[in-house]
Design a protein around this motif. Structure first.
Motif, PDB file in Angstrom:
ATOM      1  N   GLU A 181     195.670  42.011 110.992  1.00 17.84           N
ATOM      2  CA  GLU A 181     195.879  42.621 112.262  1.00 17.84           C
ATOM      3  C   GLU A 181     194.962  43.839 112.761  1.00 17.84           C
ATOM      4  OE1 GLU A 181     199.965  42.899 114.531  1.00 17.84           O
ATOM      5  OE2 GLU A 181     199.376  44.936 113.393  1.00 17.84           O
ATOM      6  N   LEU A 182     194.202  43.622 113.869  1.00 17.28           N
ATOM      7  CA  LEU A 182     193.206  44.494 114.211  1.00 17.28           C
ATOM      8  C   LEU A 182     193.746  45.301 115.625  1.00 17.28           C
ATOM      9  CD1 LEU A 182     190.801  46.386 113.970  1.00 17.28           C
ATOM     10  CD2 LEU A 182     189.609  44.529 115.238  1.00 17.28           C
ATOM     11  N   LEU A 183     194.142  46.680 115.625  1.00 20.79           N
ATOM     12  CA  LEU A 183     194.734  47.040 116.882  1.00 20.79           C
ATOM     13  C   LEU A 183     193.738  47.690 117.387  1.00 20.79           C
ATOM     14  CD1 LEU A 183     197.789  48.879 115.088  1.00 20.79           C
ATOM     15  CD2 LEU A 183     197.768  46.877 116.315  1.00 20.79           C
ATOM     16  N   VAL A 184     193.614  47.260 118.763  1.00 22.09           N
ATOM     17  CA  VAL A 184     192.516  47.686 119.667  1.00 22.09           C
ATOM     18  C   VAL A 184     192.954  48.220 121.040  1.00 22.09           C
ATOM     19  CG1 VAL A 184     190.721  46.018 118.750  1.00 22.09           C
ATOM     20  CG2 VAL A 184     192.259  45.146 120.676  1.00 22.09           C
ATOM     21  N   MET A 185     192.353  48.920 121.737  1.00 23.64           N
ATOM     22  CA  MET A 185     192.569  49.302 123.073  1.00 23.64           C
ATOM     23  C   MET A 185     192.222  48.497 124.275  1.00 23.64           C
ATOM     24  SD  MET A 185     194.151  52.343 121.970  1.00 23.64           S
ATOM     25  CE  MET A 185     194.883  52.660 123.877  1.00 23.64           C
ATOM     26  N   ALA A 186     193.291  48.517 125.264  1.00 29.99           N
ATOM     27  CA  ALA A 186     193.063  47.490 126.238  1.00 29.99           C
ATOM     28  C   ALA A 186     193.624  48.141 127.443  1.00 29.99           C
ATOM     29  CB  ALA A 186     194.023  46.288 126.199  1.00 29.99           C
ATOM     30  N   LYS A 187     193.239  47.939 128.642  1.00 30.57           N
ATOM     31  CA  LYS A 187     193.634  48.642 129.904  1.00 30.57           C
ATOM     32  C   LYS A 187     194.716  47.775 130.616  1.00 30.57           C
ATOM     33  CE  LYS A 187     192.295  48.987 134.728  1.00 30.57           C
ATOM     34  NZ  LYS A 187     193.563  48.267 135.205  1.00 30.57           N
ATOM     35  N   GLU A 188     195.934  48.486 130.743  1.00 32.31           N
ATOM     36  CA  GLU A 188     197.099  47.826 131.452  1.00 32.31           C
ATOM     37  C   GLU A 188     196.636  47.142 132.786  1.00 32.31           C
ATOM     38  OE1 GLU A 188     200.654  49.700 131.408  1.00 32.31           O
ATOM     39  OE2 GLU A 188     200.829  50.247 129.333  1.00 32.31           O
ATOM     40  N   PRO A 189     197.211  45.958 133.164  1.00 34.31           N
ATOM     41  CA  PRO A 189     196.882  45.526 134.521  1.00 34.31           C
ATOM     42  C   PRO A 189     197.479  46.442 135.563  1.00 34.31           C
ATOM     43  CG  PRO A 189     198.011  43.770 133.160  1.00 34.31           C
ATOM     44  CD  PRO A 189     198.151  45.039 132.328  1.00 34.31           C
ATOM     45  N   GLY A 190     196.727  46.382 136.658  1.00 36.17           N
ATOM     46  CA  GLY A 190     197.128  47.450 137.817  1.00 36.17           C
ATOM     47  C   GLY A 190     195.913  48.233 138.554  1.00 36.17           C
ATOM     48  N   LEU A 191     196.270  48.570 139.645  1.00 35.77           N
ATOM     49  CA  LEU A 191     195.088  49.133 140.564  1.00 35.77           C
ATOM     50  C   LEU A 191     194.801  50.582 140.165  1.00 35.77           C
ATOM     51  CD1 LEU A 191     196.611  47.952 144.065  1.00 35.77           C
ATOM     52  CD2 LEU A 191     194.542  46.969 142.672  1.00 35.77           C
ATOM     53  N   ASP A 192     195.514  51.168 139.192  1.00 30.29           N
ATOM     54  CA  ASP A 192     194.999  52.605 138.521  1.00 30.29           C
ATOM     55  C   ASP A 192     195.125  53.490 139.619  1.00 30.29           C
ATOM     56  OD1 ASP A 192     194.396  50.911 136.466  1.00 30.29           O
ATOM     57  OD2 ASP A 192     192.290  50.602 137.126  1.00 30.29           O
ATOM     58  N   ARG A 193     195.815  53.635 140.735  1.00 30.43           N
ATOM     59  CA  ARG A 193     195.998  54.777 141.686  1.00 30.43           C
ATOM     60  C   ARG A 193     196.458  55.883 141.044  1.00 30.43           C
ATOM     61  NH1 ARG A 193     192.512  52.121 143.023  1.00 30.43           N
ATOM     62  NH2 ARG A 193     191.712  53.708 144.393  1.00 30.43           N
ATOM     63  N   GLU A 194     197.269  55.786 140.078  1.00 28.52           N
ATOM     64  CA  GLU A 194     198.001  56.945 139.249  1.00 28.52           C
ATOM     65  C   GLU A 194     197.245  57.222 138.101  1.00 28.52           C
ATOM     66  OE1 GLU A 194     202.117  56.398 139.325  1.00 28.52           O
ATOM     67  OE2 GLU A 194     202.392  56.177 141.456  1.00 28.52           O
ATOM     68  N   GLY A 195     196.101  56.734 137.777  1.00 23.27           N
ATOM     69  CA  GLY A 195     195.503  56.723 136.551  1.00 23.27           C
ATOM     70  C   GLY A 195     195.171  55.539 135.844  1.00 23.27           C
ATOM     71  N   VAL A 196     194.451  55.529 134.864  1.00 24.04           N
ATOM     72  CA  VAL A 196     193.981  54.476 133.953  1.00 24.04           C
ATOM     73  C   VAL A 196     195.094  54.523 133.084  1.00 24.04           C
ATOM     74  CG1 VAL A 196     192.437  53.354 132.544  1.00 24.04           C
ATOM     75  CG2 VAL A 196     191.767  54.609 134.502  1.00 24.04           C
ATOM     76  N   ARG A 197     195.775  53.415 132.734  1.00 23.66           N
ATOM     77  CA  ARG A 197     196.904  53.280 131.711  1.00 23.66           C
ATOM     78  C   ARG A 197     196.014  52.364 130.488  1.00 23.66           C
ATOM     79  NH1 ARG A 197     202.622  52.806 134.421  1.00 23.66           N
ATOM     80  NH2 ARG A 197     202.728  54.766 135.661  1.00 23.66           N
ATOM     81  N   LEU A 198     195.922  52.839 129.444  1.00 21.56           N
ATOM     82  CA  LEU A 198     195.589  52.328 128.281  1.00 21.56           C
ATOM     83  C   LEU A 198     196.761  52.032 127.297  1.00 21.56           C
ATOM     84  CD1 LEU A 198     192.267  54.073 127.530  1.00 21.56           C
ATOM     85  CD2 LEU A 198     192.591  52.179 129.115  1.00 21.56           C
ATOM     86  N   ARG A 199     196.613  50.924 126.750  1.00 22.03           N
ATOM     87  CA  ARG A 199     197.606  50.453 125.710  1.00 22.03           C
ATOM     88  C   ARG A 199     196.857  49.947 124.315  1.00 22.03           C
ATOM     89  NH1 ARG A 199     201.694  46.357 125.083  1.00 22.03           N
ATOM     90  NH2 ARG A 199     200.989  45.355 127.339  1.00 22.03           N
ATOM     91  N   GLU A 200     197.505  50.281 123.332  1.00 20.25           N
ATOM     92  CA  GLU A 200     197.276  49.565 122.008  1.00 20.25           C
ATOM     93  C   GLU A 200     197.505  48.256 121.921  1.00 20.25           C
ATOM     94  OE1 GLU A 200     196.523  51.545 117.779  1.00 20.25           O
ATOM     95  OE2 GLU A 200     198.556  51.108 118.173  1.00 20.25           O
ATOM     96  N   VAL A 201     196.778  47.144 121.671  1.00 17.90           N
ATOM     97  CA  VAL A 201     197.346  45.766 121.614  1.00 17.90           C
ATOM     98  C   VAL A 201     196.713  45.167 120.213  1.00 17.90           C
ATOM     99  CG1 VAL A 201     197.403  45.409 123.905  1.00 17.90           C
ATOM    100  CG2 VAL A 201     195.481  44.751 122.827  1.00 17.90           C
ATOM    101  N   PRO A 202     197.655  44.302 119.489  1.00 16.32           N
ATOM    102  CA  PRO A 202     196.940  43.687 118.429  1.00 16.32           C
ATOM    103  C   PRO A 202     196.127  42.337 118.800  1.00 16.32           C
ATOM    104  CG  PRO A 202     199.431  43.030 118.902  1.00 16.32           C
ATOM    105  CD  PRO A 202     198.970  43.764 119.963  1.00 16.32           C
ATOM    106  N   LEU A 203     195.105  42.134 117.850  1.00 13.05           N
ATOM    107  CA  LEU A 203     194.620  40.986 117.593  1.00 13.05           C
ATOM    108  C   LEU A 203     194.942  40.583 116.317  1.00 13.05           C
ATOM    109  CD1 LEU A 203     190.891  41.862 118.719  1.00 13.05           C
ATOM    110  CD2 LEU A 203     192.766  40.909 120.177  1.00 13.05           C
ATOM    111  N   LYS A 204     195.647  39.419 116.250  1.00  4.70           N
ATOM    112  CA  LYS A 204     196.399  38.969 114.871  1.00  4.70           C
ATOM    113  C   LYS A 204     196.105  37.686 114.502  1.00  4.70           C
ATOM    114  CE  LYS A 204     201.164  39.449 112.806  1.00  4.70           C
ATOM    115  NZ  LYS A 204     202.457  39.739 113.143  1.00  4.70           N
ATOM    116  N   LEU A 205     195.603  37.562 113.247  1.00  2.00           N
ATOM    117  CA  LEU A 205     195.461  36.408 112.422  1.00  2.00           C
ATOM    118  C   LEU A 205     196.721  36.332 111.404  1.00  2.00           C
ATOM    119  CD1 LEU A 205     193.852  33.837 111.600  1.00  2.00           C
ATOM    120  CD2 LEU A 205     192.521  35.718 110.033  1.00  2.00           C
ATOM    121  N   SER A 206     197.364  35.630 111.749  1.00  2.00           N
ATOM    122  CA  SER A 206     198.463  34.842 110.874  1.00  2.00           C
ATOM    123  C   SER A 206     197.988  33.888 109.680  1.00  2.00           C
ATOM    124  CB  SER A 206     199.834  34.486 111.407  1.00  2.00           C
ATOM    125  OG  SER A 206     200.795  34.018 110.538  1.00  2.00           O
TER     126      SER A 206
END
Length: 487
Positions: free
Chosen positions: A379-404
């Motif tokens: 599993e590789l944990l990478v940063m991604a932007k949460e969906p939205g119009l970003d009027r209150e700031g950019v929200r970033l979240r760690e998401v997994p790229l997972k190979l089971s």
């Protein structure tokens, strides 16, 4: 020695727990899949008073108990049992070896010996084998750990075996090296172009290696009391995992090239001075608590006496070479911990500048997680932007790229580690076995830690069963701004 399959296998300790749970099911699995050489005979040996028929009945019972239902096949089972015979032997009694040699017969077609016995029996075993002609040029021997309890005892065992078998015919077994996910570390590192440019002190902040068990002593009290977590897990499995993560790229996938590079890592491990050991290590011993909702006893209660043997150890290690200078390798292992887990977590360094900080976006360093058990995945944990119009700031979240690996290779049967190792022993491939210089370099490093414990009169700190170990192990990483990968 020319690498070719042998015609015979001699299995010492054939009625022991390892044989019942792992070795006999593994050999059956190889037979059922047509992977054993045609005509290979398997001679079991132990002190048990069995004949051929009794050993076959013993084996059938073990396979009934430990094989999964989908692997049971009467035709395959009958063919496998036909390969088996048995000769009782007491390795401490030289007079029992001749009957064993008579049973095994001519070894001109090659013999592989699997010695799953107490290390104290290695010397009489190899001398007895030599005396009756079961140690010649067509014979190779597999040695099940532990190979000693410190460097001097390990050297004594190695010298004893080397007096009869040359190094190229000695196969030292660490079953972790037979696990598919462990072998996948090599593919991940050296089969993909994007990891190697950052696989060094320039790109990696720290490495964490965890082997956590929920079990206690079980039936290993006698062995564990003389070993402890450092000898039992770190010197063997965990340093091998560290070497696969830290080694330089081998030129070839073979026993010489891979083991050369692992040995360089072990020789590069920074030896701890006695005064450094309390700052770089934490020891613990479990007391009563709850594991998976079940109340369990403490180590001393299970043992029936007071003991200072460690059931947990955490270590901050360094590999002093060009690639890894300054990168901490955090190692921890313990019994009666919160969950059963074996994994490696490689935390990369943060990006040098965050363009998102002015808009409220918070970045986390990327982490690569290699899970060995109970699940098998990468599993590789990478940063991604949460969906939205970003009027209150950019929200970033760690998401997994997972190979089971379980899911990706769902149609492929997952093999017991011993299947691979037994087949490699039979075929004479040393790649996944441990060489003498590796073993002795590992002991040199862990002996320095134990000498530091003795010098500082270190006693293990208590931790409740069902937890992640003593609180001091958290401080070991937190003072460096690092958190254990416990999710």
């Amino acid at each position: 020695m020319e690498r070719k399959p042998v015609g015979k296998l001699l299995l010492f300790g054939a009625t022991g727990d390892l044989a019942r749970r792992m070795l006999l099911p593994s050999l059956y699995g190889l037979h059922a899949d047509g992977l054993l050489p045609e005509g290979l005979t398997i001679t079991g040996s132990a002190r048990s008073d069995l004949d051929d028929k009794g050993f076959r009945a013993f084996t059938r019972k073990a396979l009934d108990q430990f094989l999964s239902e989908d692997r049971k096949n009467e035709s395959a089972l009958a063919g496998f049992l036909d390969r088996l015979d048995f000769q009782a032997a007491d390795l401490s009694d030289e007079s029992t070896f001749q009957a064993l040699a008579d049973k095994v017969g001519d070894v001109a077609g090659g013999l592989a010996i699997f010695l799953s016995t107490a290390p104290s029996l290695f010397e009489p075993a190899v001398k007895g084998l030599q005396k009756v002609g079961l140690a010649g040029e067509t014979v190779r021997i597999g040695l099940e750990k532990p190979l000693g309890y410190d460097l001097p005892s390990s050297r004594e065992i190695n010298d004893t075996v080397a007096a009869v078998f040359p190094e190229e015919r000695i196969f030292r077994i660490d079953h972790y090296l037979g696990k598919e996910t462990v072998q996948n570390i090599l593919t991940l590192r050296f089969g993909n172009s994007f990891f190697e440019p950052v696989w060094s002190a320039q790109g990696i902040d720290n490495v964490q290696i965890t082997i956590a068990e929920t079990v206690g002593l079980e039936d290993r009290a006698g062995y564990y009391e003389g070993a402890g977590a450092l000898r039992d897990m770190v010197t063997n499995h965990m340093l091998q995992l560290l070497a696969l993560i830290a080694m330089e790229p081998p030129a070839r996938y073979d026993g010489t090239a891979i083991r050369d590079e692992k040995a360089k890592v072990f020789r590069s491990l920074r030896l701890m001075k006695p005064e450094e050991v309390p700052h770089y290590t934490v020891t613990g011993q479990y007391v009563g608590g709850a594991v998976k909702g079940e109340i369990v006893k403490g180590y001393d209660e299970e043992l029936g006496k007071d003991s200072d043997v460690e059931t947990f150890v955490a270590i901050k290690a360094f590999v002093d070479n060009w690639r890894w200078q300054g990168v901490p390798f955090y190692i921890r292992t313990g019994k009666r911990m919160a969950v059963r887990r074996s994994e490696i977590a490689v935390q990369f360094k943060p990006v040098p500048h965050s363009m998102f900080s002015g808009r409220g976006g918070l970045l986390q360093p990327n982490t690569l997680v290699i899970r060995l058990q109970p699940e098998e995945y990468i599993e590789l944990l990478v940063m991604a932007k949460e969906p939205g119009l970003d009027r209150e700031g950019v929200r970033l979240r760690e998401v997994p790229l997972k190979l089971s690996l379980d899911a990706e290779f769902a149609g492929t049967r997952r093999r017991i580690a011993y299947e691979r190792l037994l087949l490699d022993l039979i075929e004479g491939d040393p790649t996944l076995f441990v060489r003498r210089d590796e073993v002795e370099a590992q002991w040199t490093w862990t002996d320095a830690i134990r000498a530091g414990w003795d010098a500082n009169r270190t006693k293990p700190r208590h931790y409740p069963a069902g937890t992640w170990g003593p609180a001091a192990s958290i401080a070991l990483t937190e003072r460096d701004g690092v958190t254990w990968q416990d999710d």
